[in-house]
Scaffold this motif. Structure first.
Motif, PDB file in Angstrom:
ATOM      1  N   CYS A   1      55.218  38.351  48.094  1.00  0.00           N
ATOM      2  CA  CYS A   1      54.220  38.700  49.085  1.00  0.00           C
ATOM      3  C   CYS A   1      54.973  39.205  50.303  1.00  0.00           C
ATOM      4  O   CYS A   1      56.168  38.978  50.435  1.00  0.00           O
ATOM      5  CB  CYS A   1      53.356  37.493  49.458  1.00  0.00           C
ATOM      6  SG  CYS A   1      54.276  36.186  50.262  1.00  0.00           S
TER       7      CYS A   1
ATOM      8  N   SER B   1      52.835  43.788  56.273  1.00  0.00           N
ATOM      9  CA  SER B   1      53.033  45.217  56.470  1.00  0.00           C
ATOM     10  C   SER B   1      53.939  45.447  57.676  1.00  0.00           C
ATOM     11  O   SER B   1      54.309  44.510  58.395  1.00  0.00           O
ATOM     12  CB  SER B   1      51.688  45.908  56.667  1.00  0.00           C
ATOM     13  OG  SER B   1      51.115  45.450  57.875  1.00  0.00           O
TER      14      SER B   1
ATOM     15  N   HIS C   1      48.708  43.608  58.046  1.00  0.00           N
ATOM     16  CA  HIS C   1      48.140  43.231  56.764  1.00  0.00           C
ATOM     17  C   HIS C   1      49.089  42.320  56.018  1.00  0.00           C
ATOM     18  O   HIS C   1      50.297  42.340  56.229  1.00  0.00           O
ATOM     19  CB  HIS C   1      47.854  44.484  55.920  1.00  0.00           C
ATOM     20  CG  HIS C   1      46.679  45.249  56.394  1.00  0.00           C
ATOM     21  ND1 HIS C   1      46.749  46.168  57.416  1.00  0.00           N
ATOM     22  CD2 HIS C   1      45.378  45.254  55.982  1.00  0.00           C
ATOM     23  CE1 HIS C   1      45.557  46.699  57.635  1.00  0.00           C
ATOM     24  NE2 HIS C   1      44.708  46.159  56.774  1.00  0.00           N
TER      25      HIS C   1
ATOM     26  N   VAL D   1      47.939  45.356  43.752  1.00  0.00           N
ATOM     27  CA  VAL D   1      48.519  44.807  44.973  1.00  0.00           C
ATOM     28  C   VAL D   1      47.366  44.609  45.952  1.00  0.00           C
ATOM     29  O   VAL D   1      46.572  45.529  46.156  1.00  0.00           O
ATOM     30  CB  VAL D   1      49.586  45.739  45.571  1.00  0.00           C
ATOM     31  CG1 VAL D   1      50.020  45.239  46.929  1.00  0.00           C
ATOM     32  CG2 VAL D   1      50.787  45.816  44.647  1.00  0.00           C
TER      33      VAL D   1
ATOM     34  N   LEU E   1      50.266  41.421  52.199  1.00  0.00           N
ATOM     35  CA  LEU E   1      50.285  42.020  50.883  1.00  0.00           C
ATOM     36  C   LEU E   1      50.769  40.987  49.876  1.00  0.00           C
ATOM     37  O   LEU E   1      51.637  40.170  50.182  1.00  0.00           O
ATOM     38  CB  LEU E   1      51.229  43.218  50.844  1.00  0.00           C
ATOM     39  CG  LEU E   1      50.804  44.526  51.512  1.00  0.00           C
ATOM     40  CD1 LEU E   1      51.001  44.442  53.010  1.00  0.00           C
ATOM     41  CD2 LEU E   1      51.605  45.659  50.934  1.00  0.00           C
TER      42      LEU E   1
ATOM     43  N   PHE F   1      45.746  43.853  49.562  1.00  0.00           N
ATOM     44  CA  PHE F   1      45.967  44.000  50.991  1.00  0.00           C
ATOM     45  C   PHE F   1      44.877  43.218  51.721  1.00  0.00           C
ATOM     46  O   PHE F   1      43.693  43.458  51.491  1.00  0.00           O
ATOM     47  CB  PHE F   1      45.873  45.471  51.415  1.00  0.00           C
ATOM     48  CG  PHE F   1      47.004  46.339  50.945  1.00  0.00           C
ATOM     49  CD1 PHE F   1      47.122  46.696  49.608  1.00  0.00           C
ATOM     50  CD2 PHE F   1      47.940  46.839  51.842  1.00  0.00           C
ATOM     51  CE1 PHE F   1      48.151  47.515  49.171  1.00  0.00           C
ATOM     52  CE2 PHE F   1      48.979  47.648  51.412  1.00  0.00           C
ATOM     53  CZ  PHE F   1      49.091  47.991  50.082  1.00  0.00           C
TER      54      PHE F   1
END
Lengths: 781, 317
Positions: free
Chosen positions: B241, B244, B249, B259, B251, B261
């Motif tokens: 994980c 961003s 965000h 994936v 991920l 978001f």
């Protein structure tokens, strides 16, 4: 090299160049390393080694057969114009310069030409001639024709001698008168191989008619052959000449390996007359007998008697030496002839018989045997039944039966008086009763002693691992198993010995026995005791105690234990992350790690790395207690947050009694004893409720809770359990585990009791309640 | 008169496939940007480690020397060194240019799951299935670790390093934060085995994904949960994980081939990026740009914020 010693200078003749004197201090020269061992040609250029199978060192023109001009040799001359000059090419024309050098294949050396060479036989030529003779027209002919045709050649030396007046058959030297020559002989002092004394005087002494004024030429003397001995044969042994053996053999068919000196000298001088005709080729019937041939009589070699001496001492007078000085003994031969004659065999060259006969070793005859002597011996193993272990004795008994034969032979001495009495069937004497009873008494004592010793042995077995076998040995090792009474006495003796009784021996012996018997038994016992003891000590000597007794009782435990997981699990379920799920510990980073991270060391003074650790008893109660303690802390944490790091301190009675109380009193908890979540809820969310509940409490409840509050501090636990565990830890681990089981419930008691009952008895906290078990608590430890 | 504040730019998400790199090194166990984000490192199950150019998608170098599949890699801040770890229980320090093994460090008792340089590449930290994190000195020639962090009670699955902190996720369901400056260890109990941990870019939060298919954002200082993100599938694999580039965000990889978001603040699912049919094993976010790397089976995909026409074609090397 012998300049200092003048006398020795006279005695010795030195040949060659002396070695350089060794100097002690001179350092030993280092051997040339392999990589410096280079090969250079005569011009100092390095030669490359191409490997033995690819031609060795480089040769020719850049390792080719060509030259700088190519294949054409520089000496090439066209034969077109110079046909007449064409010369015969010799092998040397095609050889390299290196080949003529000292270590080449055809080294050039100074050789005497044939004209000047003595008439020594050329071995190579001889061989070649012998080989060719085998295939010659006339078999057995070795250059017979050649000898007839070839002109006689005499060497320069002979020519010169002739010119000086020497005639064949004469000796070399000034002419002498008869008498003078005799005097000379006496006066001559011999050095080494200086001058020939005449050995064949007896023949000359006879001719007395020699006129006074006539001089004689000296006698022709054949020099002693000084060919060095190069083979490893025995002295005088010639070895088998394969040519002679296969190629027709000698004239008589007898191969005499021991040549006479005369034979040798003749062969040395190449006496061609001595060469008889030989039968050439391979003879024998195997090749068939031709029509014109007579059948070969001696197919297989027959030895004739003529090859052997038949006359005593009848050697030919001249031994061929003619008195050449080297073997000086020959001059004294006449004096010793009497002795030499007694010796029947041939004396080897250079040897004479010893002047003093060595004493003959006197051999004494063997002793006369008695007439009725039978040369048979029959071995009887002497086996004492008392000294051999019963197993061996049994084996002997079954295999040979020797032991049974031995018993009567050993006689009555091996038997005790009581045994003899039993064998004879006598009734025991009155006086013997008392000792028997004493013996019985002994046995009871013995029994007690055995019990005592067993106890002692068991104790010792616990303390030291090697006393165990010792204690058992008396049971397994029974040297007197045949005689039960004796064995009993022996056991008694051993037991007493173990107890440290000084007069163990005397007291354990049968008093009814005679003095002699007792003395005998005493010896036996002592021997037997010594016998089985060393086996123990030897066994124990092979083992050593471990030097570092690994401390199994204590274990390193991180000081700060993690809190109860159940609480956290509940918190996670509630998504109450934060203080509930987070724990803080003291952690010491390595100094180098801090340096690498560019961070100052947070604990500059401390040497610990990682989590601080404490030593604890492995099976101590407090390892388990700490779980409870820390869980308590965690429960207290939300209501009364502590400064970080304080969780490490062992919990004592906390001032936040009220919050704790409230938890116990929540009735909802009773139904869910294991759910700490509800406990947590009660703690966190009902601050007000707490106060109310305190008020609602009855007097007796308060009393009980007071008691609960006055839960004995950790020191008390320690005082109770630590002492007991210490005591038993030495005994065995089983005890420990039992102890754990006993103790464990009590440690988890507070939680348990709080969940189940509102008013638990105080005693239950300490006394173990075996039916209440909380095994989950141990999983996380 | 002051100009009106420009509206904050809507964060762009890397949702356009720029290129697919067939790595040809077996399954790609991990994909990582280098420090500046210009290169890609892929760990293959065929014992090799490969260096790629992101812009062109070409193979630059292959690093061979591991005895078993490579599990994680990290590049130093100056791109001169790489460290990688493998199932062969070793940690290798590589010279990037020559491709030679600078140091091969043995000491772990089991396969090494994760490895990280510290900020100045003076220490390598490796977490292994044996439950220890070993701190290896890259400066000295010692082959022993500087320190062994053995507080975890199960295997280490993930670790990250900030300038003075070590964030270590373990299968025992705890995230441990070692603060070197304070000399303290903070243990956050998550409960489920941790698959990946990471710091937020501002260094105030920690993100941890666990096998209960949840990603949690925790406050670093207090351990309180700031956000919880779920919806993806993470039950058996060690999935990555990350956050961003602007921390906007969260991920996470998923076992359903997407994936996910999430908006960091709201916790709502912003985008479910379809990557493929298999499990998205690993991902890596560009340090400064909206660019994403995903690894699935034997290939790596590069995702960008806006489509690049030229890079649409997959480049096969």
């Amino acid at each position: 090299n012998m300049a200092s010693d003048e006398e020795s200078d006279e005695d010795f003749v030195s040949y060659g160049t002396p070695l350089e004197p060794l100097e002690e201090d001179e350092p030993i020269r280092k051997p040339v390393p392999v990589h410096e061992q280079t090969v250079k040609d005569e011009k100092g250029r390095y030669k490359r080694f191409h490997g033995a199978f690819t031609g060795g060192f480089s040769a020719g023109y850049f390792n080719t057969v060509g030259s700088q001009e190519g294949w054409t040799p520089s000496t090439f001359v066209s034969s077109r114009q110079q046909k007449a000059d064409r010369q015969n090419a010799r092998p040397e024309d095609f050889m390299d310069e290196e080949d003529f050098s000292e270590h080449g294949i055809a080294p050039r050396e100074i050789v005497t030409t044939d004209d000047f060479a003595s008439e020594r036989k050329d071995q190579l030529k001889d061989k070649a001639r012998a080989v060719s003779s085998l295939a010659a027209l006339i078999p057995g002919d070795t250059g017979l024709l050649e000898e007839l045709i070839a002109p006689a050649r005499s060497s320069i030396g002979v020519e010169l001698l002739r010119k000086m007046g020497w005639k064949d058959g004469q000796g070399v030297g000034p002419r002498l008168k008869r008498k003078q020559r005799k005097q000379n002989d006496d006066a001559v002092q011999v050095y080494g191989c200086a001058f020939p004394p005449n050995a064949s005087e007896e023949s000359e002494d006879d001719d007395e008619f020699a006129p006074e004024n006539v001089t004689f030429a000296p006698k022709d003397v054949v020099p002693v052959d000084f060919t060095p001995k190069v083979d490893s044969h025995g002295l005088g042994y010639r070895g088998l000449n394969p040519l002679q053996a296969l190629g027709g053999g000698s004239e008589s068919g007898h191969i005499n390996l021991f040549t006479l000196q005369s034979d040798r000298t003749t062969s040395l001088f190449g006496d061609r007359n001595s060469r008889r005709q030989r039968r050439g080729g391979i003879g024998g019937q195997a090749f068939g007998v031709g029509a014109m041939e007579e059948e070969d009589t001696d197919i297989y070699h027959k030895d004739s008697m003529s090859n052997y001496d038949t006359v005593l001492g009848g050697e030919e007078p001249g031994d061929g030496l003619y008195g050449w000085t080297a073997p000086q003994q020959y001059t004294r031969k006449k004096n010793d002839s009497k002795r030499d004659v007694t010796y029947l065999g041939r004396i080897l060259d250079g040897f004479t018989l010893a002047s003093e006969v060595t004493e003959i070793k006197t051999v004494y005859p063997p002793p006369d045997l008695p007439r009725d002597y039978r040369p048979v011996h029959y071995f009887r193993p002497v086996v004492d039944s008392s000294t051999v272990s019963p197993i061996v004795a049994q084996a002997l008994l079954t295999s040979r039966g020797h032991l049974s034969q031995e018993a009567p032979q050993q006689g009555r001495h091996s038997l005790g008086s009581s045994q003899r009495r039993d064998m004879l069937g006598e009734t025991p004497l009155q006086g013997n009763h008392i000792p028997l009873e004493v013996l019985r008494l002994f046995k009871t004592v013995d029994r007690a002693a055995v019990v005592a010793s067993a106890k002692a042995a068991a104790l010792r077995a616990l303390s030291s691992p090697w006393s165990g076998p010792t204690a058992d040995a008396s049971k397994t090792f029974k040297p007197f198993a045949k005689n039960s009474q004796k064995q009993a006495r022996y056991d008694l003796y051993i037991n007493k010995l173990k107890q440290g009784d000084k007069d163990a021996l005397e007291s354990s012996l049968d008093s009814s026995m005679t003095e002699w018997e007792r003395g005998r038994e005493r010896d036996e016992f002592v021997r037997a005791a010594v016998l089985y003891k060393p086996s123990n000590s030897s066994l124990s000597s092979r083992f050593t105690r471990s030097k570092h007794e690994d401390d199994t009782d204590s274990v390193e435990v991180t000081r700060d234990q993690e809190n109860d997981v159940d609480d956290k699990q509940a918190a996670v379920k509630m998504k109450m992350f934060g203080k509930l799920t987070r724990e803080r510990f003291e952690w010491h980073p390595d100094k180098l790690l801090c340096k690498r991270f560019n961070v100052p060391d947070p604990y500059p003074g401390s040497s610990t790395v990682g989590m601080p650790k404490v030593k604890r008893d492995k099976y101590s109660v407090f390892n388990f207690l700490s779980i409870m303690d820390s869980s308590q802390v965690s429960r207290e944490a939300p209501s009364a947050p502590k400064p970080p790091g304080s969780s490490s301190t062992l919990p004592h009675l906390t001032p936040e009694v009220s919050s704790k109380k409230s938890r116990w009193d929540i009735p909802g908890q009773v139904s869910e004893p294991k759910d700490p979540l509800s406990a947590f809820l009660s703690e966190t969310r009902s601050e007000v409720l707490v106060a109310k509940q305190i008020e609602q409490k009855t007097e007796e409840e308060e009393k009980e809770e007071d008691e609960e509050e006055v839960r004995p501090p950790m020191d008390l636990f320690k005082a109770i359990f630590a002492s007991s565990s210490d005591e038993k830890s030495s005994s065995s681990s089983e005890d420990d585990s039992e102890e754990e089981e006993e103790v464990a419930p009590s440690t988890s008691e507070p939680i348990q009791s709080s969940a189940e009952t509102l008013n638990p008895p105080v005693s239950a906290q300490i006394t173990p309640a075996p039916d209440i078990m909380v095994p989950q608590k141990f999983i996380f430890h | 008169m002051a100009f009106p504040q420009p509206r904050p730019q809507v964060p762009q998400l890397p949702q356009h496939l720029l290129r697919t790199i067939e790595c040809q090194q077996g399954a790609v166990r991990a994909v990582r940007f280098n420090a500046d984000g210009n290169y890609v490192l892929t760990c293959g199950s065929d014992k090799s480690l490969k260096l790629w150019s992101v812009s062109r998608g070409t193979l630059l170098k292959t690093y061979t020397g591991h005895g078993y599949e490579v599990l994680d890699v990290d590049s130093s801040y100056d791109n001169s060194q790489l460290c990688s770890c493998s199932s062969d229980k070793t940690v290798i320090l590589w010279d990037v240019a020559s491709g030679q093994v600078t140091r091969k460090l043995r000491g772990h008792a089991g396969k090494v799951n994760c490895v990280q340089f510290n900020e100045e590449a003076t220490v390598m930290l490796s977490g292994s299935i044996d439950g220890t994190v070993r701190c290896w000195d890259t400066r000295s020639r010692r082959y022993e670790p500087i320190q062994i962090l053995d507080e975890a009670r199960d295997g280490i699955s993930s670790l990250k390093v900030s300038e003075h902190e070590l964030l270590i996720g373990s299968v025992d369901g705890r995230v441990r934060l070692y603060d070197l400056r304070m000399g303290q260890l903070h243990v956050d109990f998550i409960g489920s085995p941790i698959t990946c941990v990471c710091f937020s870019r501002d260094g105030q939060c920690t993100l941890s994904s666990s096998l209960d298919s949840t990603v949690r954002l925790l406050d670093k200082s207090s351990g309180e949960m700031l956000g919880e993100y779920s919806g993806h599938v993470n039950k058996g694999y060690k999935l990555d994980c990350c956050l961003s580039d602007k921390d906007t965000h969260v991920l996470s990889c998923s076992e359903d081939g997407h994936v996910y978001f999430w908006d960091l603040v709201e916790g709502s699912l912003t985008l479910k990026l379809p990557v493929g049919k298999a499990v998205v094993q690993s991902l890596s976010f560009h340090p400064t740009e909206p660019r994403l790397l995903t690894a699935m089976e034997g290939h790596v995909q590069v995702w960008g914020a806006e489509p690049e026409d030229t890079a649409k074609l997959s480049s096969v090397c």
